[in-house]
Design a protein around this motif. Structure first.
Motif, PDB file in Angstrom:
ATOM      1  N   ARG A 191     -26.433 -89.252   9.259  1.00 28.85           N
ATOM      2  CA  ARG A 191     -26.503 -89.299   7.834  1.00 28.85           C
ATOM      3  C   ARG A 191     -28.025 -89.892   7.118  1.00 28.85           C
ATOM      4  N   ASP A 192     -28.359 -88.854   6.204  1.00 32.19           N
ATOM      5  CA  ASP A 192     -29.782 -89.210   5.732  1.00 32.19           C
ATOM      6  C   ASP A 192     -29.188 -90.127   4.497  1.00 32.19           C
ATOM      7  N   LEU A 193     -30.301 -90.746   3.960  1.00 31.58           N
ATOM      8  CA  LEU A 193     -30.132 -91.561   2.747  1.00 31.58           C
ATOM      9  C   LEU A 193     -29.608 -90.857   1.435  1.00 31.58           C
ATOM     10  N   SER A 194     -30.012 -89.719   1.512  1.00 29.82           N
ATOM     11  CA  SER A 194     -29.553 -88.610   0.389  1.00 29.82           C
ATOM     12  C   SER A 194     -28.332 -88.586   0.345  1.00 29.82           C
ATOM     13  N   ARG A 195     -27.446 -88.737   1.769  1.00 22.96           N
ATOM     14  CA  ARG A 195     -25.980 -88.542   1.749  1.00 22.96           C
ATOM     15  C   ARG A 195     -25.860 -87.156   2.550  1.00 22.96           C
ATOM     16  N   VAL A 196     -27.035 -86.607   2.639  1.00 22.88           N
ATOM     17  CA  VAL A 196     -26.609 -85.019   3.425  1.00 22.88           C
ATOM     18  C   VAL A 196     -26.797 -85.407   4.970  1.00 22.88           C
ATOM     19  N   ARG A 197     -25.798 -84.814   5.610  1.00 21.96           N
ATOM     20  CA  ARG A 197     -25.618 -85.021   7.055  1.00 21.96           C
ATOM     21  C   ARG A 197     -26.291 -83.741   7.640  1.00 21.96           C
ATOM     22  N   TYR A 198     -27.061 -84.118   9.006  1.00 24.32           N
ATOM     23  CA  TYR A 198     -27.456 -82.867   9.596  1.00 24.32           C
ATOM     24  C   TYR A 198     -27.493 -83.084  11.343  1.00 24.32           C
ATOM     25  N   ILE A 199     -27.769 -81.883  11.671  1.00 22.92           N
ATOM     26  CA  ILE A 199     -27.576 -81.782  13.086  1.00 22.92           C
ATOM     27  C   ILE A 199     -28.771 -81.068  13.528  1.00 22.92           C
ATOM     28  N   VAL A 200     -29.793 -81.374  14.089  1.00 25.75           N
ATOM     29  CA  VAL A 200     -31.081 -80.657  14.738  1.00 25.75           C
ATOM     30  C   VAL A 200     -30.646 -80.154  15.907  1.00 25.75           C
ATOM     31  N   THR A 201     -30.627 -78.676  15.978  1.00 26.54           N
ATOM     32  CA  THR A 201     -30.503 -77.765  17.257  1.00 26.54           C
ATOM     33  C   THR A 201     -31.777 -77.406  18.096  1.00 26.54           C
ATOM     34  N   GLN A 202     -32.745 -77.399  17.232  1.00 24.73           N
ATOM     35  CA  GLN A 202     -34.022 -77.095  17.720  1.00 24.73           C
ATOM     36  C   GLN A 202     -35.233 -77.831  16.989  1.00 24.73           C
ATOM     37  N   GLN A 203     -36.158 -78.500  17.566  1.00 23.32           N
ATOM     38  CA  GLN A 203     -37.120 -79.057  16.847  1.00 23.32           C
ATOM     39  C   GLN A 203     -38.088 -78.263  16.635  1.00 23.32           C
ATOM     40  N   GLY A 204     -38.761 -78.298  15.440  1.00 23.03           N
ATOM     41  CA  GLY A 204     -39.985 -77.387  15.008  1.00 23.03           C
ATOM     42  C   GLY A 204     -41.311 -77.896  15.809  1.00 23.03           C
ATOM     43  N   THR A 205     -42.240 -76.969  15.751  1.00 24.54           N
ATOM     44  CA  THR A 205     -43.355 -77.307  16.307  1.00 24.54           C
ATOM     45  C   THR A 205     -44.640 -77.257  15.135  1.00 24.54           C
ATOM     46  N   GLY A 206     -44.201 -76.792  13.938  1.00 17.70           N
ATOM     47  CA  GLY A 206     -45.198 -76.523  13.088  1.00 17.70           C
ATOM     48  C   GLY A 206     -45.871 -77.835  12.523  1.00 17.70           C
ATOM     49  N   VAL A 207     -47.233 -77.637  12.172  1.00 14.11           N
ATOM     50  CA  VAL A 207     -48.113 -78.517  11.858  1.00 14.11           C
ATOM     51  C   VAL A 207     -48.078 -78.722  10.287  1.00 14.11           C
ATOM     52  N   ASP A 208     -47.544 -77.833   9.573  1.00 17.78           N
ATOM     53  CA  ASP A 208     -47.838 -77.853   8.086  1.00 17.78           C
ATOM     54  C   ASP A 208     -46.742 -78.837   7.566  1.00 17.78           C
ATOM     55  N   PRO A 209     -46.957 -79.890   6.749  1.00 16.39           N
ATOM     56  CA  PRO A 209     -45.944 -80.413   6.140  1.00 16.39           C
ATOM     57  C   PRO A 209     -45.175 -79.916   5.155  1.00 16.39           C
ATOM     58  N   ILE A 210     -43.801 -80.239   4.912  1.00 16.01           N
ATOM     59  CA  ILE A 210     -43.291 -79.329   3.814  1.00 16.01           C
ATOM     60  C   ILE A 210     -43.236 -80.387   2.594  1.00 16.01           C
ATOM     61  N   SER A 211     -43.306 -80.074   1.420  1.00 17.19           N
ATOM     62  CA  SER A 211     -43.067 -81.015   0.270  1.00 17.19           C
ATOM     63  C   SER A 211     -42.384 -79.970  -0.798  1.00 17.19           C
ATOM     64  N   SER A 212     -41.946 -80.530  -1.981  1.00 19.30           N
ATOM     65  CA  SER A 212     -41.270 -80.005  -2.719  1.00 19.30           C
ATOM     66  C   SER A 212     -41.769 -78.683  -3.210  1.00 19.30           C
ATOM     67  N   SER A 213     -43.405 -78.765  -3.300  1.00 19.93           N
ATOM     68  CA  SER A 213     -44.081 -77.392  -3.845  1.00 19.93           C
ATOM     69  C   SER A 213     -44.321 -76.173  -2.715  1.00 19.93           C
ATOM     70  N   SER A 214     -43.498 -76.635  -1.462  1.00 23.43           N
ATOM     71  CA  SER A 214     -43.647 -75.653  -0.601  1.00 23.43           C
ATOM     72  C   SER A 214     -42.873 -74.483  -0.704  1.00 23.43           C
ATOM     73  N   THR A 215     -43.386 -73.318  -0.169  1.00 21.49           N
ATOM     74  CA  THR A 215     -42.545 -72.064  -0.099  1.00 21.49           C
ATOM     75  C   THR A 215     -42.240 -72.001   1.328  1.00 21.49           C
ATOM     76  N   LEU A 216     -40.798 -71.808   1.657  1.00 21.67           N
ATOM     77  CA  LEU A 216     -40.249 -71.704   3.123  1.00 21.67           C
ATOM     78  C   LEU A 216     -40.012 -70.064   3.287  1.00 21.67           C
TER      79      LEU A 216
END
Length: 296
Positions: A191-216
């Motif tokens: 449970r994240d502080l935002s109240r979103v729950r999450y389950i990671v099934t595969q850890q990423g290895t990317g190096v670029d940080p994700i921000s609100s201005s990122s395009t995914l």
């Protein structure tokens, strides 16, 4: 004149006979309903109170707290059954219905609207956490037509098991719906502080940080907790600016490219009370997401 008088008298007598026969037919349905309900109560050794309008009810648990008014928002459960125990229609504990108490007599079954006044009146006798059962005579339920596709026979009496949840806010119900879903599917989520729950099934290895201005660039499937899919990329990744997505997707800032994650988003971080297209209002959302790449 005499002929006219005889004709008038004959017409009056005919109308009286027709009216009386119709009245007797209606009363006979009530009588049959009453006999069947009384037999059901006696056979199962139950205790019910008869309302003056004709239905029967039993308050099993009165609940606690303040009395509820018609203008109060309530979240409730219902199970419609035939008197032989067949379930005809019921609410879900992962998509819990809610409305104002004064509107709890309104149902849509097989795309048709129905008003069940006894349901509202019995719910009005409860406080939060309360439970009750109501038996509705056929003439106050689905009548002579029934609903054959649901197994509701003509002139069938209906039992409805009712309850009002202790939770009084949408946030609390969202949490309960997610808890119920995770438990039913033997899942463990963070449970994240935002109240979103999450389950990671595969850890990423990317190096670029994700921000609100990122395009995914992402592959995803979006579902309701009922399992109904409302959107999916279907194998072709979509390019989305994170700032243009729903609030619940902000959780993706915690991850890297290559991550595969399942997230459960409370309704206020999704599409809120308005919903969106096939997504109903106040719906908790369930996403499988693969972050393919990040562009900053």
């Amino acid at each position: 004149m005499k002929n006219f008088t005889k004709l008038s008298l004959f017409t009056f007598l005919l109308a009286t006979i027709l009216f009386t026969s119709c009245k007797k037919e209606y009363e006979s349905i009530q009588s049959v309903d009453e006999s069947a309900i009384q037999a059901y109560i006696k056979r199962n050794n139950l205790t019910f109170t008869k309302d003056p309008s004709g239905y029967y009810y039993n308050v099993l648990t009165p609940g606690a707290g303040a009395d509820l008014k018609n203008s109060d928002s309530v979240f409730y459960s219902f199970t419609f059954k035939s008197l032989n125990g067949q379930i005809l229609n019921q609410s879900s504990d992962v998509m819990i219905p809610g409305t104002f108490l004064g509107y709890t007599d309104r149902f849509t079954i097989n795309s048709s609207p129905f008003d069940f006044v006894p349901v509202r009146e019995v719910l009005s006798k409860l406080k939060r956490g309360g439970t009750a059962t109501v038996i509705i005579p056929s003439n106050m339920a689905f009548g002579k037509n029934g609903i054959p596709s649901l197994g509701v026979e003509s002139n069938e009496n209906i039992r409805v098991d009712l309850g009002i949840y202790t939770q009084s806010t949408r946030h609390e119900i969202d949490e309960l719906e997610i808890d119920n879903f995770l438990k039913a599917n033997s899942l463990t989520a963070i449970r994240d502080l935002s109240r979103v729950r999450y389950i990671v099934t595969q850890q990423g290895t990317g190096v670029d940080p994700i921000s609100s201005s990122s395009t995914l660039s992402v592959n995803y499937t979006g579902r309701l907790l009922s399992g109904s899919v409302f959107d999916a990329t279907e194998g072709t990744a979509s390019s989305l600016p994170l700032s243009g997505t729903i609030k619940g997707w902000d959780i993706l800032r915690n991850f890297k490219a290559g991550t595969k994650v399942r997230i459960f988003i409370p309704s206020d971080l999704g599409y809120g009370p308005a919903g969106n297209g096939t997504i109903p209002g106040n719906a908790v959302l369930d996403f499988d997401i693969e972050i393919v790449s990040v562009t900053n």
